[in-house]
Write an enzyme that holds these catalytic residues in place. Structure first.
Site, PDB file in Angstrom:
ATOM      1  N   THR A  53       0.792  -1.227   0.000  1.00  0.00           N
ATOM      2  CA  THR A  53       0.000   0.000   0.000  1.00  0.00           C
ATOM      3  C   THR A  53       0.827   1.282   0.000  1.00  0.00           C
ATOM      4  OG1 THR A  53      -0.335  -0.421   2.360  1.00  0.00           O
ATOM      5  CG2 THR A  53      -2.122  -0.978   0.894  1.00  0.00           C
ATOM      6  N   THR A  54       1.173   1.840   1.132  1.00  0.00           N
ATOM      7  CA  THR A  54       1.631   3.226   1.156  1.00  0.00           C
ATOM      8  C   THR A  54       3.145   3.378   1.315  1.00  0.00           C
ATOM      9  OG1 THR A  54      -0.487   3.777   2.164  1.00  0.00           O
ATOM     10  CG2 THR A  54       1.222   5.463   2.237  1.00  0.00           C
TER      11      THR A  54
END
Length: 280
Positions: A53-54
């Site tokens: 994800t991030t």
């Protein structure tokens, strides 16, 4: 007696012929099936795979910091809690991965080989701009898989030895590249992480301040994005934070990141929304 047509040892002669300094080009010519983007899915197939994800990055006075959370998701399920998303590309650069985890890790390994191969063939290190361009072509080569839902969108950061400063490059699924100024984020929690850094970032940060900044941003991303994992104090799982300076790549140790994460978590008990930026 039959002549040896296989070159030295077990390698075919073609493998020993000097050619392009690009390992990716060499692989495309001799073993194209090993390139992740060259593999197709059966028509109509739907693949559910773990996604990273991030990723966040920020420039500071002596270089650049790049960090990633540790969560991988598969739909609404947490597929892995301690995935690694930030890898050294070479001594002076690093890649953070977002998107389909398996393909992303393969792409990073190929990119590492690409840079190592170039250095051995040319006898010199590729410029940071050149490294960013090489990654562009690899992402573009994965476009077919991206159109089938298996996208890879990395972030590239490094120390530019020619300019004497840290730099950050962001990409889209087509390989489109842009240099980011000051700070950047990619992945599902990037909107929230970027908003956090937008209020907290300033020029003249030290390495310690920059490391704290990116962990704050990942905390804020996890606060609003279910696919991003914040510091997990119970399991002692913390973000991966790496610094790149004129001295090279250095990944912060787990105790170092833990100290930052615990300090931030303690402060959030009193101020859940984190540090407040002045109105003017």
């Amino acid at each position: 007696m039959e002549a040896n047509t296989r070159g030295t040892g077990r390698l075919p002669a073609a493998f020993l012929t000097p050619g392009s300094s690009s390992f990716l080009d060499f692989l495309a010519e001799h073993k194209p099936e090993l390139i992740p983007g060259r593999r197709g899915l059966p028509e109509g197939a739907v693949v559910e795979a773990p996604h990273g994800t991030t990723i966040v990055a920020a420039v500071f006075d002596d270089g650049v910091v790049i960090a990633g959370d540790r969560r991988a998701t598969m739909g609404n399920v947490i597929a892995q809690r301690d995935i690694e998303k930030v890898f050294p590309a070479d001594e002076y650069s690093a890649v953070g991965i977002a998107g389909t985890a398996g393909l992303a890790v393969e792409m990073v390994r190929l990119f590492q080989l690409e840079l190592e191969h170039y250095e051995k063939i040319e006898g010199a290190t590729l410029s940071l701009e050149g490294k960013a361009n090489r990654l562009t072509s690899m992402i573009r080569g994965n476009l077919g898989m991206a159109m089938q839902g298996l996208a890879v969108v990395p972030m590239f950061a490094g120390y530019d030895l020619d300019l004497g400063r840290g730099r950050i490059f962001g990409y889209d699924v087509t390989g489109g590249r842009s240099e980011e100024r000051g700070f950047a984020a990619t992945g599902s929690g990037s909107v929230f992480a970027r908003g956090s850094m937008k209020k907290l970032y300033r020029e003249g940060l030290t390495a310690d301040q920059a490391a704290t900044l990116v962990v704050q941003a990942l905390y804020d991303a996890a606060d609003d994005d279910s696919a991003t994992g914040g510091p997990d104090l119970a399991r002692k799982i913390y973000p991966i934070v790496s610094l790149i300076t004129a001295d090279g790549f250095r990944r912060l140790t787990e105790p170092e990141v833990a100290q930052i994460a615990v300090s931030i978590t303690d402060q959030r008990l009193a101020h859940p929304n984190g540090p407040q930026a002045p109105l003017l």
